[in-house]
Every structure is written in structure tokens, then in C-alpha cells.
Design a protein around this motif. Structure first.
Motif, PDB file in Angstrom:
ATOM      1  N   GLN A  85       0.928  -1.196   0.158  1.00  0.00           N
ATOM      2  CA  GLN A  85       0.391   0.477  -0.133  1.00  0.00           C
ATOM      3  C   GLN A  85       0.919   1.201   0.092  1.00  0.00           C
ATOM      4  O   GLN A  85       0.530   1.822  -0.510  1.00  0.00           O
ATOM      5  CB  GLN A  85      -0.932   0.157   0.668  1.00  0.00           C
ATOM      6  N   LYS A  86       2.168   0.872   0.832  1.00  0.00           N
ATOM      7  CA  LYS A  86       3.054   2.654   0.900  1.00  0.00           C
ATOM      8  C   LYS A  86       4.011   2.429  -0.863  1.00  0.00           C
ATOM      9  O   LYS A  86       4.228   3.652  -0.667  1.00  0.00           O
ATOM     10  CB  LYS A  86       3.575   2.263   1.472  1.00  0.00           C
ATOM     11  N   ILE A  87       4.894   1.031  -0.677  1.00  0.00           N
ATOM     12  CA  ILE A  87       5.924   1.290  -1.460  1.00  0.00           C
ATOM     13  C   ILE A  87       5.342   0.534  -3.169  1.00  0.00           C
ATOM     14  O   ILE A  87       6.627  -0.248  -3.792  1.00  0.00           O
ATOM     15  CB  ILE A  87       7.230   1.095  -0.970  1.00  0.00           C
ATOM     16  N   GLY A  88       4.253  -0.583  -3.337  1.00  0.00           N
ATOM     17  CA  GLY A  88       3.611  -0.762  -4.549  1.00  0.00           C
ATOM     18  C   GLY A  88       5.201  -1.830  -4.398  1.00  0.00           C
ATOM     19  O   GLY A  88       5.518  -2.624  -3.363  1.00  0.00           O
ATOM     20  N   THR A  89       5.836  -2.334  -5.677  1.00  0.00           N
ATOM     21  CA  THR A  89       5.469  -3.596  -5.414  1.00  0.00           C
ATOM     22  C   THR A  89       7.168  -3.930  -5.350  1.00  0.00           C
ATOM     23  O   THR A  89       7.710  -4.445  -5.211  1.00  0.00           O
ATOM     24  CB  THR A  89       5.872  -3.929  -7.569  1.00  0.00           C
ATOM     25  N   SER A  90       7.679  -2.459  -4.816  1.00  0.00           N
ATOM     26  CA  SER A  90       9.581  -2.693  -4.385  1.00  0.00           C
ATOM     27  C   SER A  90       9.056  -3.820  -2.769  1.00  0.00           C
ATOM     28  O   SER A  90       9.829  -4.108  -2.264  1.00  0.00           O
ATOM     29  CB  SER A  90       9.483  -1.182  -4.070  1.00  0.00           C
ATOM     30  N   ALA A  91       7.854  -3.571  -2.517  1.00  0.00           N
ATOM     31  CA  ALA A  91       7.373  -4.625  -1.623  1.00  0.00           C
ATOM     32  C   ALA A  91       8.023  -6.211  -1.186  1.00  0.00           C
ATOM     33  O   ALA A  91       8.644  -6.247  -0.445  1.00  0.00           O
ATOM     34  CB  ALA A  91       5.733  -5.144  -0.472  1.00  0.00           C
ATOM     35  N   VAL A  92       8.410  -6.707  -2.384  1.00  0.00           N
ATOM     36  CA  VAL A  92       8.460  -7.798  -2.266  1.00  0.00           C
ATOM     37  C   VAL A  92      10.496  -7.893  -2.281  1.00  0.00           C
ATOM     38  O   VAL A  92      11.108  -9.258  -1.899  1.00  0.00           O
ATOM     39  CB  VAL A  92       8.637  -7.949  -3.740  1.00  0.00           C
ATOM     40  N   GLN A  93      11.123  -6.592  -2.185  1.00  0.00           N
ATOM     41  CA  GLN A  93      12.768  -6.910  -1.637  1.00  0.00           C
ATOM     42  C   GLN A  93      12.909  -6.741  -0.091  1.00  0.00           C
ATOM     43  O   GLN A  93      13.357  -7.392   0.057  1.00  0.00           O
ATOM     44  CB  GLN A  93      13.078  -5.673  -1.867  1.00  0.00           C
ATOM     45  N   SER A  94      11.510  -6.963   0.487  1.00  0.00           N
ATOM     46  CA  SER A  94      11.674  -6.939   1.766  1.00  0.00           C
ATOM     47  C   SER A  94      11.704  -8.683   2.621  1.00  0.00           C
ATOM     48  O   SER A  94      10.703  -9.174   2.164  1.00  0.00           O
ATOM     49  CB  SER A  94      10.614  -6.420   2.671  1.00  0.00           C
ATOM     50  N   ARG A  95      12.206  -9.018   3.184  1.00  0.00           N
ATOM     51  CA  ARG A  95      11.896 -10.705   3.935  1.00  0.00           C
ATOM     52  C   ARG A  95      11.910 -10.381   5.495  1.00  0.00           C
ATOM     53  O   ARG A  95      12.094 -11.035   6.384  1.00  0.00           O
ATOM     54  CB  ARG A  95      13.884 -10.906   3.651  1.00  0.00           C
ATOM     55  N   ALA A  96      10.840  -9.798   5.362  1.00  0.00           N
ATOM     56  CA  ALA A  96      10.882  -9.199   7.282  1.00  0.00           C
ATOM     57  C   ALA A  96      10.192 -11.034   7.178  1.00  0.00           C
ATOM     58  O   ALA A  96       9.250 -11.782   6.694  1.00  0.00           O
ATOM     59  CB  ALA A  96       9.665  -8.486   7.472  1.00  0.00           C
ATOM     60  N   THR A  97       9.901 -11.108   8.788  1.00  0.00           N
ATOM     61  CA  THR A  97       9.925 -12.319   9.506  1.00  0.00           C
ATOM     62  C   THR A  97       9.568 -12.480  10.995  1.00  0.00           C
ATOM     63  O   THR A  97       9.559 -11.338  11.525  1.00  0.00           O
ATOM     64  CB  THR A  97      10.745 -13.551   9.471  1.00  0.00           C
ATOM     65  N   GLY A  98       9.114 -13.351  11.550  1.00  0.00           N
ATOM     66  CA  GLY A  98       8.741 -13.288  13.580  1.00  0.00           C
ATOM     67  C   GLY A  98       8.854 -14.863  13.219  1.00  0.00           C
ATOM     68  O   GLY A  98       8.606 -15.881  12.595  1.00  0.00           O
ATOM     69  N   GLY A  99       8.698 -15.119  14.148  1.00  0.00           N
ATOM     70  CA  GLY A  99       8.701 -16.250  15.051  1.00  0.00           C
ATOM     71  C   GLY A  99       8.734 -16.353  16.483  1.00  0.00           C
ATOM     72  O   GLY A  99       8.859 -15.316  17.294  1.00  0.00           O
ATOM     73  N   VAL A 100       9.212 -17.824  17.460  1.00  0.00           N
ATOM     74  CA  VAL A 100       8.667 -17.886  18.209  1.00  0.00           C
ATOM     75  C   VAL A 100      10.223 -18.968  18.965  1.00  0.00           C
ATOM     76  O   VAL A 100      10.576 -19.733  18.299  1.00  0.00           O
ATOM     77  CB  VAL A 100       7.605 -18.720  18.843  1.00  0.00           C
ATOM     78  N   ALA A 101      10.785 -18.399  20.029  1.00  0.00           N
ATOM     79  CA  ALA A 101      11.991 -19.249  20.700  1.00  0.00           C
ATOM     80  C   ALA A 101      11.780 -18.718  21.941  1.00  0.00           C
ATOM     81  O   ALA A 101      12.152 -17.754  22.195  1.00  0.00           O
ATOM     82  CB  ALA A 101      13.320 -19.017  19.891  1.00  0.00           C
ATOM     83  N   GLY A 102      11.892 -20.176  23.311  1.00  0.00           N
ATOM     84  CA  GLY A 102      11.965 -19.762  24.450  1.00  0.00           C
ATOM     85  C   GLY A 102      10.918 -18.807  25.100  1.00  0.00           C
ATOM     86  O   GLY A 102      11.220 -18.623  26.030  1.00  0.00           O
ATOM     87  N   GLY A 103       9.303 -18.925  24.387  1.00  0.00           N
ATOM     88  CA  GLY A 103       8.196 -18.673  25.031  1.00  0.00           C
ATOM     89  C   GLY A 103       8.934 -16.841  24.609  1.00  0.00           C
ATOM     90  O   GLY A 103       7.837 -16.160  25.260  1.00  0.00           O
ATOM     91  N   THR A 104       9.455 -16.921  23.738  1.00  0.00           N
ATOM     92  CA  THR A 104       9.698 -14.933  22.836  1.00  0.00           C
ATOM     93  C   THR A 104       9.259 -14.794  21.782  1.00  0.00           C
ATOM     94  O   THR A 104       9.622 -15.835  21.011  1.00  0.00           O
ATOM     95  CB  THR A 104      11.289 -15.026  23.077  1.00  0.00           C
TER      96      THR A 104
END
Length: 177
Positions: free
Chosen positions: A111-130
Motif C-alpha cells: 500500500q505504501k511502496i508498491g511492488t518494491s515490497a517484494v524486496q523485504s524479507r520481514a519475518t516473525g517467530g517464537v523461541a524459548g517463550g519469546t
């Protein structure tokens, strides 16, 4: 938002990943720290790590082992260049990946940067209860991730569900005999 639930502050650490940033010019870290405080959460720790997979993973593990930290937000190193190794460091420590985090972040970025968003590899996860989230290194991307995803998911009052309400069960597999 449920008006019947009380707000529960979460303890959040911020890791800036950069070979060039220092405390005085860490705009993305400042952006996250400001939003954490404004939301009523606790900035539990803050550090800067070089773009080095082992160094990043070591800092993540140290904070995962710290019972005073519930969430780790890193900023920087999620792109495609050779020095961008934050995602790999995160995945070195994840027990479970939160795949939808990257998907939702990409949708917001489109919505902000169009197809340039494809260059980000933002990620999330869980480890050790964090919880761990790797965000891009720009202040704008940090704002988008916080405002569009994390502010709600780290608020116990957010309905129908949120990350905070399942925190006590993140490490239940370690307690089973």
C-alpha cells in the motif's frame, strides 16, 4: 478492542542491525523505542549489532534466555544484499516461524511502496517463550510494522485474539514430562 480487559505491558528489546549505525543516528531503533513507550510497554533492552549472522543470533539467544524480555524486535538486514543476514540469524533461533507476519507486512508495504515490497524479507517467530520479529531498517517500515500489526497483536485488549494472551503457553512443550 475489548473494554473489559486491562492493558498488560509487554517487555520489549530492540536490536538494530547495521555496520554503520550508532546510538546517535539509530532512527529506526528510536522509532520503535518511541512507539513501545507510547503504547505503554517497557523498553527492556536496546543494542546495535553488526551485520554478522553469528553476532545477531548470539544477541537474540541472550535476550531469549532473559526472563525479563517477552518480545524482540530487530530492525535492519532483511533485504537481499550479501550483508543482509538478519533473517537467517532469526531462523537459526526460531522454534516456530510466524509465516503470516511476513505476508501481512508485505500487504501493508504494498500500500505504501508498491511492488518494491517484494524486496523485504520481514519475518516473525517464537523461541524459548519469546516472540521475535525482524523488520526492515527504515523508520517508515518500522512504523508500518508497529502501527499495522504489532500495536494490536501486542495489546491484550485486542480481539478476537492477540499474541499476549498466548504468551504463557508459548513454552508449554518444555514443561511437559
Amino acid at each position: 478492542m475489548s473494554e473489559t480487559r486491562e492493558f498488560i505491558p509487554v517487555r520489549i528489546a530492540v536490536l538494530t542491525v547495521s555496520d554503520t549505525r550508532q546510538a546517535g543516528d539509530d532512527r529506526s531503533g528510536d522509532t520503535l523505542a518511541g512507539r513501545i513507550g507510547d503504547a505503554g510497554h517497557v523498553l527492556a533492552a536496546r543494542a546495535i549489532a553488526r551485520d554478522d549472522r553469528a553476532e545477531i543470533a548470539a544477541q537474540l539467544r541472550a535476550w531469549i534466555d532473559d526472563p525479563e524480555i517477552d518480545v524482540i524486535l530487530s530492525t535492519g538486514g532483511t533485504g537481499l544484499t550479501g550483508r543482509d543476514v538478519t533473517v537467517e540469524a532469526h531462523r537459526d533461533v526460531y522454534e516456530k516461524e510466524i509465516e503470516a507476519f511476513g505476508t501481512i507486512f508485505t500487504m501493508l508495504s504494498m500500500q505504501k511502496i508498491g511492488t518494491s515490497a517484494v524486496q523485504s524479507r520481514a519475518t516473525g517467530g517464537v523461541a524459548g517463550g519469546t516472540y521475535l520479529f525482524a523488520l526492515p531498517g527504515s523508520p517508515g517500515a518500522c512504523k508500518d510494522a508497529w502501527d499495522g500489526i504489532l500495536a494490536a497483536q501486542l495489546d491484550y485488549r485486542h480481539m478476537p485474539c492477540n499474541f499476549v494472551e498466548i504468551m504463557p503457553r508459548l513454552d508449554e512443550h518444555l514443561r511437559r514430562k
